[in-house]
Design an enzyme around this catalytic site. Structure first.
Site, short mmCIF file in Angstrom:
data_model
loop_
_atom_site.label_atom_id
_atom_site.label_comp_id
_atom_site.label_asym_id
_atom_site.label_seq_id
_atom_site.Cartn_x
_atom_site.Cartn_y
_atom_site.Cartn_z
N ASN A 198 18.68 3.53 64.51
CA ASN A 198 18.10 4.85 64.37
C ASN A 198 18.24 5.57 65.71
O ASN A 198 18.49 4.94 66.74
CB ASN A 198 16.62 4.76 63.96
CG ASN A 198 16.16 6.00 63.22
OD1 ASN A 198 16.24 7.10 63.74
ND2 ASN A 198 15.69 5.82 61.99
N GLU A 489 9.59 13.23 61.35
CA GLU A 489 9.62 12.27 62.47
C GLU A 489 8.29 12.17 63.21
O GLU A 489 8.22 11.55 64.27
CB GLU A 489 10.74 12.59 63.49
CG GLU A 489 12.14 12.47 62.95
CD GLU A 489 12.66 13.77 62.35
OE1 GLU A 489 13.51 13.71 61.45
OE2 GLU A 489 12.19 14.85 62.77
N GLU A 507 7.48 13.93 56.68
CA GLU A 507 8.56 12.99 56.36
C GLU A 507 8.03 11.60 56.72
O GLU A 507 7.46 10.92 55.89
CB GLU A 507 9.81 13.34 57.16
CG GLU A 507 10.98 12.43 56.85
CD GLU A 507 12.10 12.60 57.84
OE1 GLU A 507 13.26 12.53 57.43
OE2 GLU A 507 11.83 12.79 59.04
N GLU A 513 17.68 12.07 52.94
CA GLU A 513 18.80 12.27 53.86
C GLU A 513 19.60 10.98 54.07
O GLU A 513 20.81 11.02 54.29
CB GLU A 513 18.31 12.83 55.21
CG GLU A 513 17.39 11.90 55.97
CD GLU A 513 16.83 12.53 57.25
OE1 GLU A 513 17.16 13.70 57.51
OE2 GLU A 513 16.09 11.85 57.95
#
Length: 718
Positions: A198, A489, A507, A513
């Site tokens: 990530n 985030e 989110e 996504e």
């Protein structure tokens, strides 16, 4: 374990839960929890390890203070000073939600402890609901414990066996992981494979996992561990002692490695244990919300559930770009002259493209249009530890703010703002008033904020106390401007939307996504409602109809691991007052009959009934739309095909309804045939039964509307 003394007992209102609090012989606080006479949490310790400020004798004053470990800490040598019990029962009305009203009913026990030798007091407040347990630590105003630093919170959750767990790796910066299903004893061996790359991440332990953690015992008991009301405190993870099957709280540290700076009087967030032998009860639980304070926003009339489209998926897939030009390797706000730059021809946020989306929203009844990449700075926004990265008010030359504002208003469509901070939180706070005022001046009532990348100031984590306070500051500041927040985030929600209902989405998990970043497991959507969504709604951005991403971008070979029917069902199973139809308008026009369901489905509800549920396998829910009385049903499956069997007992007896069923075709499959669906109309009533095939990665959606005899004519019964 040491001999326990001074046991205090309490039952839940329905008597199914029993809590026991006691002090061990060395004065260590301990609790355990039973459900229907069976232990679900074995005796588990409570307390803290502290740091404290010590005066440096050599300096002779307060100017040079050093932090040292506090030998006494707050984990033993306690005596019981006082126990108070009470009962509370109220019904409150959420601004938006799955149900019209929520009952908040619990029995409470508050135990006050005093520590020998230090004269420090600590209160532990337990609330026992019919769904489970919430407890928190409280530090009253006192002379001998005012300012202190938490080295570690030592709250334990001792499991009764090697349960099956549905987990994601513990991480200080991201929750954007696919779930792993395993025994607790297998976490250590599976962790390296579970940690996938990530843009910002920091794992801390081979057995560390995140809350909300869902588990199932071999006896069929479902257990969920989480927290509620995360305010002015670090986000909690769980670290597993996999020899003894004991979880211990593990707070997110700051840049110095400290877990929290506290000034008494102070209350920690609640630690929560939700338990049932029926998985549907976990999904229906409102305990997390009930452990938060009532709304602090008096006038909530401006907070409106929203269905939107946007200039987003085209950038996520790589069809379009956020950046205006490819000419400049770096840009400086206020210095770079974009009027002299050569446009790259791929920029998504153009006036023309946005107007097309406004037209599409107006024609098909959507409330708003989100646009990403409209403001200057996207050429070098990421990965450069750049402080002054965006100003949130200056558009690119091809995005005419005033023209779009007026055009949207003429079409009765709202615009939704996008604020990517690139995790430069100081910069965002500096610009916030100006940015929010700019929104109000141009008709934007909602903002999607983002925190991609490593946090600035450097060394801080996305979930540490200071950054948690930033998210809260942004939320409260937005409320002053009557702005709704959808933060990406950010730290995962913990029911704070009860107190600040302008937090209409987050989110804080692996969303749609990732279907364009290589894909997610087909059963991912059967786990998020059991985990991430217990604390608040997710902006999952469903509604993808074109599963082959290479058709949008030949360089992207990702595949959306879902059928179209599954995508429709997500509007019900992934509850949110903020729902996006995330695909490109042209992809909806290829399947207008399936798209009709997205247009029809509500986003705010009077009632919700969970009909089927098993974490990792399936979820089926029926919801009654607010004001209209229409019902909608959504069902999502997992990795394997199945047959869903439901009744319609939630419908009003004696009335007939026309049900429009959007289902997987018999040969549908998320990978090989994802666009195969069937639509049929049937007559149903409260006694009807449905047996429905669900493909691998599939699902179904149903819209139900009461009908008269004339409307029923020629429509077959189910």
């Amino acid at each position: 374990m040491s001999h326990s003394t001074q046991a205090q007992d309490m039952k839940s209102p329905n008597g199914k839960f029993s809590l026991r609090f006691s002090l061990q012989s060395d004065g260590t606080p301990v609790y355990n929890l039973q459900y229907k006479g069976k232990e679900v949490i074995k005796p588990s310790k409570l307390g803290f390890e502290l740091k404290r400020l010590k005066k440096d004798a050599a300096s002779g004053g307060d100017m040079n203070q050093k932090v040292a470990n506090d030998e006494s800490s707050l984990h033993d040598n306690f005596t019981l000073v006082d126990t108070k019990t009470s009962t509370f029962d109220e019904t409150w009305t959420p601004v938006w939600g799955e149900v019209k009203t929520i009952r908040n009913h619990y029995n409470e026990m508050a135990v006050t402890l005093s520590q020998k030798g230090t004269n420090r007091q600590m209160l532990i407040r337990f609330r026992l609901f019919d769904e489970g347990l919430g407890f928190r630590y409280e530090f009253p105003h006192q002379k001998d414990l005012t300012y202190f630093v938490i080295k570690e919170e030592k709250t334990q959750f001792a499991m009764t066996g090697d349960h099956t767990a549905f987990w994601i790796p513990g991480d200080y910066d991201t929750q954007e992981y696919d779930f792993t299903t395993s025994r607790l004893s297998e976490i250590r061996g599976l962790m390296p494979k579970a940690i996938t790359a990530n843009v910002s991440q920091a794992s801390f332990s081979p057995t560390g996992v995140q809350t909300s953690l869902m588990m199932k015992t071999d006896q069929g008991i479902y257990i969920n561990l989480h927290e509620a009301a995360l305010i002015d405190y670090a986000c909690m993870h769980l670290n597993l002692d996999d020899k003894n099957m004991v979880f211990e709280s593990w707070l997110t540290p700051d840049v110095k490695g400290d877990k929290g700076y506290i000034q008494a009087p102070f209350n920690t967030p609640w630690r929560t244990v939700i338990v049932s032998d029926d998985a549907r009860d976990i999904l229906a639980s409102k305990m997390t919300y009930n452990l938060n304070e009532p709304s602090k926003i008096e006038d909530t009339s401006w907070i409106k559930p929203t269905k939107y489209v946007g200039v987003w998926w085209e950038m996520i897939t790589g069809k379009s770009s956020w950046a205006y030009t490819d000419e400049y390797p770096s840009v400086q706000l206020g210095v770079t002259d974009y009027t002299k730059a050569k446009p790259n021809g791929k920029h998504g946020a153009t006036t023309e493209n946005v107007k097309k989306h406004i037209d599409f929203a107006a024609e098909h009844g959507f409330d708003a249009v989100l646009v990403e990449g409209w403001n200057q700075g996207w050429e070098d926004w990421f990965g450069n530890s750049k402080d002054y990265v965006f100003d949130f008010v200056t558009p690119y030359p091809d995005f005419n703010v005033a023209e779009i504002r007026d055009y949207a208003k003429s079409k009765n469509v709202k615009m939704m703002m996008h604020h990517e901070t690139s995790s430069s939180v100081r910069n965002y706070e500096r610009q916030m008033d100006k940015a929010y005022q700019f929104m109000k001046d141009n008709g934007y009532d909602a903002v999607k904020s983002g925190y991609v990348g490593n946090i600035l100031p450097r060394g801080e984590n996305h979930y540490s106390q200071w950054i948690v306070n930033h998210y809260q500051y942004a939320l409260e500041k937005a409320a002053e401007y009557k702005i709704m927040i959808n933060a990406h985030e950010a730290v995962r929600p913990t029911g704070i939307a009860r107190t600040y209902p302008n937090l209409i989405g987050n989110e804080s998990a692996r969303g749609t996504e990732y279907q364009a970043f290589g894909g997610s497991k087909p059963n991912h959507v059967t786990l998020l409602p059991f985990t991430r969504q217990l604390g608040g709604p997710m902006d999952y951005t469903p509604g993808i109809f074109e599963m082959d991403v290479s058709k949008l971008n030949p360089d992207n070979n990702s595949h959306v691991n879902s059928t179209i029917a599954n995508q429709l069902a997500l509007y019900l199973t992934m509850y949110s007052p903020l729902q996006m139809a995330a695909d490109l308008p042209e992809n909806y026009m290829k399947f207008p009959d399936a798209f009709q369901f997205i247009k029809d489905v509500a986003v705010d509800w009077d009632d919700s009934k969970y009909l089927e549920a098993e974490p990792g396998a399936y979820i089926t829910v029926a919801r009654k739309a607010k004001k209209t009385g229409k019902w909608f049903v959504g069902s999502v499956g997992g990795n394997e095909p199945r047959t869903s069997k439901i009744g319609f007992g939630f419908l009003e007896p004696g009335k007939k309804y026309i049900a429009t069923l959007y289902t997987d075709a018999k040969d549908a499959h998320y990978k090989t045939n994802p666009q195969a669906y069937t639509i049929r109309k049937v007559v149903v009533d409260s006694k009807s039964k449905l047996s429905q095939f669900v493909a691998a990665g599939g699902g179904y959606a149903i819209s139900l509307e009461e009908a008269n005899k004339a409307q029923l004519k020629g429509v077959a019964k189910l």
